[in-house]
Scaffold this motif. Structure first.
Motif, PDB file in Angstrom:
ATOM      1  N   ALA A  86      53.308  21.713  68.701  1.00 25.34           N
ATOM      2  CA  ALA A  86      54.424  20.842  69.210  1.00 25.34           C
ATOM      3  C   ALA A  86      53.492  19.389  69.754  1.00 25.34           C
ATOM      4  CB  ALA A  86      55.223  21.110  70.199  1.00 25.34           C
ATOM      5  N   ALA A  88      56.353  31.518  66.406  1.00 27.02           N
ATOM      6  CA  ALA A  88      56.117  29.966  66.141  1.00 27.02           C
ATOM      7  C   ALA A  88      56.196  29.636  64.781  1.00 27.02           C
ATOM      8  CB  ALA A  88      54.994  29.395  67.016  1.00 27.02           C
ATOM      9  N   ARG A 144      61.087  23.493  72.784  1.00 29.45           N
ATOM     10  CA  ARG A 144      60.140  22.579  72.966  1.00 29.45           C
ATOM     11  C   ARG A 144      59.098  23.082  73.978  1.00 29.45           C
ATOM     12  NH1 ARG A 144      57.527  18.252  70.466  1.00 29.45           N
ATOM     13  NH2 ARG A 144      56.855  16.888  71.973  1.00 29.45           N
ATOM     14  N   ASN A 160      55.719  26.535  63.864  1.00 25.68           N
ATOM     15  CA  ASN A 160      54.836  25.219  64.242  1.00 25.68           C
ATOM     16  C   ASN A 160      53.593  25.721  64.330  1.00 25.68           C
ATOM     17  OD1 ASN A 160      55.423  25.909  66.616  1.00 25.68           O
ATOM     18  ND2 ASN A 160      56.197  23.714  67.214  1.00 25.68           N
ATOM     19  N   THR A 180      60.739  25.130  65.006  1.00 20.59           N
ATOM     20  CA  THR A 180      59.734  25.535  66.130  1.00 20.59           C
ATOM     21  C   THR A 180      59.626  27.038  66.173  1.00 20.59           C
ATOM     22  OG1 THR A 180      61.174  25.841  67.860  1.00 20.59           O
ATOM     23  CG2 THR A 180      60.139  23.659  67.620  1.00 20.59           C
ATOM     24  N   THR A 192      52.318  20.640  59.918  1.00 18.05           N
ATOM     25  CA  THR A 192      53.704  20.638  60.518  1.00 18.05           C
ATOM     26  C   THR A 192      54.577  19.479  60.097  1.00 18.05           C
ATOM     27  OG1 THR A 192      53.207  19.815  62.662  1.00 18.05           O
ATOM     28  CG2 THR A 192      53.385  22.072  62.517  1.00 18.05           C
TER      29      THR A 192
END
Length: 972
Positions: free
Chosen positions: A389, A285, A715, A287, A325, A295
């Motif tokens: 996210a 990842a 996502r 993020n 991401t 982020t």
């Protein structure tokens, strides 16, 4: 020698655990076997055993309710004896059974994915890749209580010590056996005539020193009252320590995943040389990180460390290539793949007891009763908690734990807040403890009508499975975000709280909320009191009940040139119900009220925990059935037909929730000469929606999806399956055509080839989150209503309801060959089973057909097979087995411009077993087995789960590695 030492070690470790159970079992065994063992001539014991063995060998295998020779049945039946299964995989009969190619994609405790909790440690059979709910499992031709509301039977709970063989019927089975048999029937046959005392004590360990297991099975049988009363019983204890984390294997750093290609832009569109997706090694990842990663805003790319009670900020070292991401690799110490902590095989303990009693009232009438009791415990740790996210932490400038340098940077830059993604292994790792208790009682009778040859039978069964799942250390979303939003109390803010005290912002509004502030900046920063405050235990308590009554009659109605014309007819009644009770937090709504910055993606969503969140549910279905079957041997021994016969069956089934359905089967056999036999079956099969598909309450998990509506942006979205009361039964048209060769010029050789085709109409299915998004994008607009987006247009939740899809079909070829011979005093048995999937296709209304044949990601290689050889020298035998999983695509839906690497290689696994007598009387036999002899690593199929690379396909490949087993079997 290594395997024997490992076995001895395991036995010593578990001796105290087994003492109580063994003492009870020994008492039962002595009661049943003492008279036989006390006889002066041991030959009588051997004679009884030989008689039982002969009866077992003569057992009729037909795939039919009409008793005929299996050679004259039109339906293909594959038979695996317990002896064969134990040689290939001695841990459990179930694990050996799953090696057969027709069970591709089946789930056992050894291959369950446990990333987000919810596994119950069950072993469910999946014929032809059509799903466990389309496979009917029987015990001695009678139903067994399901282990869940999905209707699937946990075959690991069957009395293994008394199973003589397993029959796999793969075509036209619904009319003969009942609904749910779209894929086929798996019938476990028990040796209810067993006399004497036998057992199996074994253990093993992997080549890495983990996955230790210990197993003991004991069975005893004895006749009383001049052989009119027969009692048999068995007990089993199985304990496996499992493999707690994936990082115990050296191949995990090579884990691969799929990331979005950052080079695909409007000016540089996707092409075969610039595909949309890239398969990369060690994707992570971009993020989120250990300790936190900013982020957005000008502070993006800042990560945090924690040492000596102090949080500090620094620049994070990103990998490359990188998207918003995901990224490939990183040298930063805070970069971490949480999937390294995924369990490879859960720890499991299982105890099973079985008793069968039958009494011959007269020469023509017998009554029987049997009882099953089983307990299955499973334990494993899930993925750690994570915030990224749409669930990332909102951090405000007045956060009490924020490093001073970061706070000053926010002030200087006019930044009031930023978002921080975090892989929080230091906060909580949800742990699953599941206990399943099963009980089943059967009462019935068998009778004969004089000397007419007609027989009748009936039985009633009551079964119940209660499963209690507790997911502890499960983050409570409201508490988590309250605790992370910590501030410094000012004088008079909260009564009794001194100025300068760090408190939760929510406490300013509700002083009695009990919130414990938590430092989220840096790995190891969260305190123990804060961790206790943010976590709880999700509870799911499910009780499934099944009551079954069935009665049938069989006999000869008249004679034909080929033999007696036989019929069978009967009625059946079945009631299934379930109740699911959950904890209050799981069934609550997360409003985020009073929590500043509570993530939009979580607002007003069902379930208060980060994981699981099962919902209360209940429901039931009643089924009434009437059925009949006929077998007509038209000719026998004629010039034009050595054998010509016809078989037909019909069944009417009435469901309380969806009405009546008729199923039927017609089939025949023609053998022009003794050496060759042609067979064919055409049938109409059904499956009604199970309790879970009808009544299941919404649950919650997390899925990583790429969003084609937003340039394939990766996502993380909430997802969960829900029931649908509008479901109707699915119908299947099944055709099987085959040939059996038994050439007289090659004694002992048999070859069968069967072509099959199954077309399912109105098939019941729940799509994955990614498939739902993709099909909506491709035009299946009826699915788009299940996608929820936040105010920024990003996916926040994907509901996964069950529904009747338009089409699901499969077509393929089964190949089975056996050769038995003797060379130089050695008996040799060669066997090979292969399955070739020509097509396996799904199609949703409005969407394009989805071809799964050769799709490794969906556990459907085009070719799978098992080849074995057993060479028996008398007191010593060697068994060799080669397992083959064919090559394929990771995902058939990817075209040349969609992904750069989409090929998966073929895999071979070699197993070897040495069997040897330990005494001249052949009562004690030892064995040593090595599975995956060459320690073949699993192909690392590309996958990205939450925040890092996922590994291989567990239902196809061996994730544990080389496994040693050793033990002793005895029989008196």
């Amino acid at each position: 020698m290594i395997a024997i030492q490992a076995f001895e070690t395991v036995c010593v470790r578990r001796q105290s655990r087994l003492r109580l159970m063994l003492s009870t079992t020994t008492a039962l065994a002595c009661l049943l076997t003492a008279p036989a063992l006390a006889q002066s001539a041991p030959s009588s014991v051997a004679t009884a055993a030989a008689t039982a063995e002969t009866e077992e060998q003569l057992m009729v295998v037909t795939g039919s309710r009409v008793v005929v020779d299996s050679a004259k049945a039109p339906t293909p039946v594959t038979v695996a004896t317990t002896e064969q299964l134990e040689k290939s995989a001695p841990r459990t009969v179930t694990e050996a059974l799953l090696q057969l190619p027709v069970f591709s994609g089946s789930v056992s405790v050894a291959n369950q994915s446990t990333g987000t909790t919810g596994s119950n440690g069950a072993a469910n059979l999946n014929l032809r890749g059509l799903g466990t709910s389309r496979t009917l499992v029987l015990l001695d031709s009678r139903r067994f209580v399901p282990a869940s509301n999905s209707g699937a039977v946990d075959v690991a709970l069957l009395p293994e010590a008394l199973i003589s063989q397993v029959e796999v019927v793969t075509g036209g089975a619904s009319a003969a056996y009942g609904s749910d048999a779209v894929g086929g029937v798996v019938n476990f046959r028990l040796n209810t005539k067993f006399q004497g005392f036998k057992g199996n004590v074994s253990g093993g360990v992997s080549g890495q020193g983990d996955n230790e297991y210990f197993k003991v099975t004991l069975a005893a049988g004895k006749s009383f009252l001049e052989d009119r009363l027969n009692i048999i019983g068995s007990v089993e204890y199985y304990d496996s320590k499992g493999v707690p984390t994936a990082n115990l294997r050296d191949w995990t750093p090579r884990g691969t995943g799929i990331i979005t290609n950052p080079n695909v832009t409007g000016s540089n569109p996707a092409s075969p040389t610039n595909p949309t997706r890239l398969v990369v090694v060690n994707p992570l990842a971009s993020n989120a990180s250990l300790g936190g990663l900013v982020t957005n805003t000008a502070l993006a790319g800042t990560t945090f460390d924690f040492a000596n009670g102090t949080s500090t900020a620094r620049a994070f070292q990103f990998g490359s290539p990188r998207t918003s991401t995901q990224m490939v690799g990183s040298n930063d110490r805070n970069a971490f793949n949480p999937n390294d902590l995924l369990v490879l095989q859960p720890a499991q303990t299982r105890a099973i007891g079985f008793l069968h009693v039958e009494y011959e009232v007269s020469n023509n009438f017998k009554v029987f009763a049997e009882a099953n009791l089983a307990r299955n415990d499973v334990h494993y740790a899930s993925l750690p908690t994570f915030q990224l996210a749409n669930t990332a932490f909102p951090i405000f400038a007045d956060n009490a734990f924020l490093p001073a340098a970061t706070r000053q940077a926010m002030v200087n830059g006019g930044i009031s807040q930023f978002t921080m993604g975090r892989v929080s292994t230091d906060m909580a790792t949800p742990t699953m403890d599941g206990r399943s208790d099963t009980k089943r009682f059967v009462f019935g009778f068998d009778g004969k009508i004089g000397s007419s040859g007609w027989t009748y039978n009936a039985y009633f069964q009551h079964g119940q499975n209660r499963s209690l799942f507790r997911t502890s250390d499960n983050p409570i979303s409201n508490n988590l975000y309250r605790a992370a939003d910590a501030v410094v109390a000012q004088a008079g803010n909260v009564a009794g709280v001194p100025a300068g005290t760090i408190i939760c912002r929510s406490t300013l509004l509700v002083p009695t909320d009990g919130c414990v502030p938590m430092n989220v900046f840096g790995f190891g920063a969260p305190s123990a009191p804060a961790r206790r405050y943010i976590t709880g235990t999700a509870v799911q308590d499910i009780t499934v009940q099944q009551d079954v009554f069935e009665a049938s009659v069989q006999g000869t109605v008249f004679e034909l040139p080929g033999g007696p014309a036989k019929v069978a007819a009967g009625v059946g009644w079945r009631k299934e119900s379930f109740v699911q009770v959950v904890d209050p937090i799981s069934s609550s709504i997360r409003t985020g009220a009073g929590i500043q910055g509570f993530p939009l993606g979580l607002r007003n969503t069902l379930g208060g925990f980060e994981r699981s969140n099962p919902q209360p549910a209940q429901g039931g279905v009643t089924v009434k059935e009437i059925f009949g079957e006929v077998n007509l041997p038209l000719f026998e021994g004629e010039a034009f037909a050595e054998t010509l016969s016809f078989n037909g069956a019909v069944r009417y089934t009435d469901y309380s929730n969806s009405g009546g359905v008729t199923t039927w089967k017609v089939g025949g056999i023609w053998a022009p000469v003794r050496d060759i036999r042609f067979r064919a079956t055409r049938s109409r099969d059904i499956r009604a929606p199970n309790l879970g598909e009808l009544y299941r309450g919404s649950s919650q998990g997390t899925a990583t999806v790429t969003d084609p509506f937003r340039n394939n942006e990766a996502r993380n979205a909430l997802s969960g399956a829900i029931g649908n009361l509008e479901l109707t039964p699915e119908n299947a048209n099944t055709t099987v055509v085959g040939v059996v060769l038994q050439p007289s010029f090659i004694p002992g050789f048999t070859l069968s080839l069967d072509w099959y085709k199954i077309d399912i109409e109105d098939a019941i299915s729940a799509l994955t989150a990614q498939r739902t998004v993709d099909l909506c994008f491709e035009g299946a607009t009826n699915l788009c209503r299940f996608l929820q987006r936040d105010s920024g247009g990003q996916l926040s939740r994907i509901e996964l309801p069950f529904f009747n899809v338009d089409l699901r079909n499969t077509k393929g070829i089964d190949i089975e060959t056996n050769y038995v011979t003797s060379i130089g005093g050695a008996n040799i048995n060669l066997r090979a089973l292969f399955n070739h999937v020509i097509t396996l296709q799904n199609q949703i209304a409005g969407g394009l057909p989805l071809q799964l044949a050769g799709d490794i990601g969906n556990s459907t290689p085009k070719w799978q097979g098992v080849v074995s050889a057993n060479v028996d020298f008398g007191r010593f035998a060697i068994y060799l087995q080669e397992r083959y999983v064919g090559p394929g695509k990771f995902d058939n839906s990817f075209g040349p411009s969609a992904i750069d690497k989409n090929d998966q290689p073929a895999v071979y696994y070699t197993d070897v077993t040495l069997n040897f007598d330990l005494d001249k009387a052949e009562r004690f036999k030892g064995f040593i087995t090595v599975n995956n002899l060459f320690d073949r690593d699993p192909p690392l199929t590309p996958g990205f789960l939450i925040a890092g690379a996922n590994f291989g396909n567990r239902t196809l490949y061996d994730m544990v590695g080389r496994m040693f087993s050793a033990g002793v079997r005895f029989n008196f």
